[in-house]
Design an enzyme around this catalytic site. Structure first.
Site, mmCIF file in Angstrom:
data_model
loop_
_atom_site.group_PDB
_atom_site.id
_atom_site.type_symbol
_atom_site.label_atom_id
_atom_site.label_comp_id
_atom_site.label_asym_id
_atom_site.label_seq_id
_atom_site.Cartn_x
_atom_site.Cartn_y
_atom_site.Cartn_z
ATOM 1 N N ASP A 1 0.831 -1.215 0.000
ATOM 2 C CA ASP A 1 0.000 0.000 0.000
ATOM 3 C C ASP A 1 0.861 1.259 0.000
ATOM 4 O O ASP A 1 0.361 2.357 -0.252
ATOM 5 C CB ASP A 1 -0.966 -0.002 1.204
ATOM 6 N N GLU A 2 2.170 1.089 0.286
ATOM 7 C CA GLU A 2 3.041 2.275 0.341
ATOM 8 C C GLU A 2 3.188 2.958 -1.019
ATOM 9 O O GLU A 2 3.636 4.095 -1.093
ATOM 10 C CB GLU A 2 4.410 1.906 0.916
#
Ligand SMILES: NC(=O)c1ccc[n+]([C@@H]2O[C@H](COP(=O)([O-])OP(=O)(O)OC[C@H]3O[C@@H](n4cnc5c(N)ncnc54)[C@H](O)[C@@H]3O)[C@@H](O)[C@H]2O)c1
Length: 339
Positions: A126-127
């Site tokens: 998700d980064e």
């Protein structure tokens, strides 16, 4: 069915191998891993003697080794966990992140093209979406959220995602990508927040928390991540990105306090250290697509998952004590010694 699992001697890859070998005892699983500081062969001891398992020490950037293995094994599916995965290390030394995370992924996909693999799955994070403000709890990352990275780590993962989707569009390679929130559970390398705090608390050492510990992460028990990837490689659509997350947002400082409570250690062990450069404030995943299309939902509640994790670290002291006594120690001194 033959699966090549890269990075399977690391945290999530090893848990994935255990999950697959238990659920599909007839599958052949080949783990390709370079055994960097983060890879630990002893982690794979539970499957090492299984006749359907093979371990191969190799670098995903080593074209000859990768192509030779594909030629020999003729895999149906490749799941790529191999990566340099620690944000702090990427800030110290970005080059190796670009090499492994981007060039290594490209090398694997070139081999997939040549050998007609049915599915290449890229395990992402998700980064790649950057971060969200703390004062907008209504905002979540969807698969449509623009890529907006903060660290060399997340930039290298985003580059690999884009390359994977380009191989789908350009060459028709059956690629899927999953972007998961923070994982926790057994075999997590003790440089990451949860195992670091457990190990330090057990040794009555200070618990170093970045900044004020206000940063929010969405925590998912590793087994739930493995089950999601299992669903995607069997039923997910090629050319698609799937977000995976637990709707379990917590501040770092609250996680550390829970660990102190569970281990009966004083919160006075907590020490605030200078913040990480470019530290993302909040990650929050909207996992509705994988729920809608594949029926996935996280099964382990954080209260249960953190207890299971702590119990695992208590009954597997040798695993993490060996790690923190070695090379890792020098790195630890460099990162936290003078803060
Ligand atoms: N840990 C998380 O919370 C999280 C969350 C979302 C996504 N991810 C992604 O999941 C994947 C696995 O993460 P992890 O936490 O298990 O990482 P990890 O650091 O524990 O394991 C990485 C593994 O890859 C191997 N490796 C590194 N470079 C290699 C190379 N060049 N060739 C072959 N093997 C190599 C290492 O030896 C190690 O076994 C990564 O791609 C990461 O970006 C992790």
């Amino acid at each position: 069915m033959t699966l090549i699992v890269t990075g399977g001697a690391g945290f999530i890859g090893s848990n994935f191998i255990f999950h697959i070998m238990e659920k599909y005892p007839n599958y052949r699983v080949v783990c390709l891993d370079k055994l960097t500081y983060a890879g630990n062969l002893s982690t794979l001891a539970p499957v090492m003697k299984n006749k359907n398992f093979r371990f191969v020490k190799a670098d995903i950037c080593d074209r000859d080794a990768v192509f030779a293995l594909f030629e020999e094994e003729k895999p149906d599916v490749v799941v790529n966990f191999a990566a340099e995965s620690h944000v702090d290390r990427s800030i110290e030394e970005p080059g190796i992140f670009l090499q492994t995370n981007i060039m290594g992924t490209a090398t694997l996909m070139d081999a997939c093209r040549k050998f007609g693999i049915k599915r290449f799955h890229q395990v992402s994070t998700d980064e790649v979406y950057g971060d969200l403000p703390l004062d907008r709890p209504d905002l979540f990352f969807t698969e449509q959220t623009p890529i907006h990275t903060s660290s060399p780590y997340s930039s290298s993962k985003a580059a690999a995602d884009l390359l994977a989707l380009a191989y789908y569009r350009t060459y028709g390679l059956a690629v899927s990508v999953s972007r998961c929130s923070n994982n926790y559970g057994p075999y997590h390398f003790p440089e990451k927040l949860i195992p670091l705090m457990i190990a330090n608390a057990l040794n009555n050492k200070p618990l170093p928390v970045y900044g004020k510990g206000e940063n929010v992460r969405d925590w998912l028990y590793v087994e739930d991540h493995c089950k999601a990837i299992d669903l995607i490689i069997h039923k997910g659509r090629a050319g698609e990105v799937y977000n995976i997350g637990g709707h379990n947002e917590m501040k770092n400082i609250d996680i550390v306090k829970i660990i102190c409570k569970e281990l009966n250690k004083p919160e006075s062990l907590i020490t605030f250290v200078a913040d990480r450069k470019g530290h993302d404030m909040r990650y929050a995943i909207d996992p509705s697509k994988i729920h809608r299309e594949l029926g996935w939902l996280p099964e382990t509640k954080f209260e249960d998952g953190i207890k299971k994790t702590i119990e695992w670290y208590l009954s597997n002291r040798e695993w993490w004590e060996t790690i923190i006594s070695g090379e890792y120690k020098e790195y630890y001194e460099k990162m936290y010694g003078n803060r």
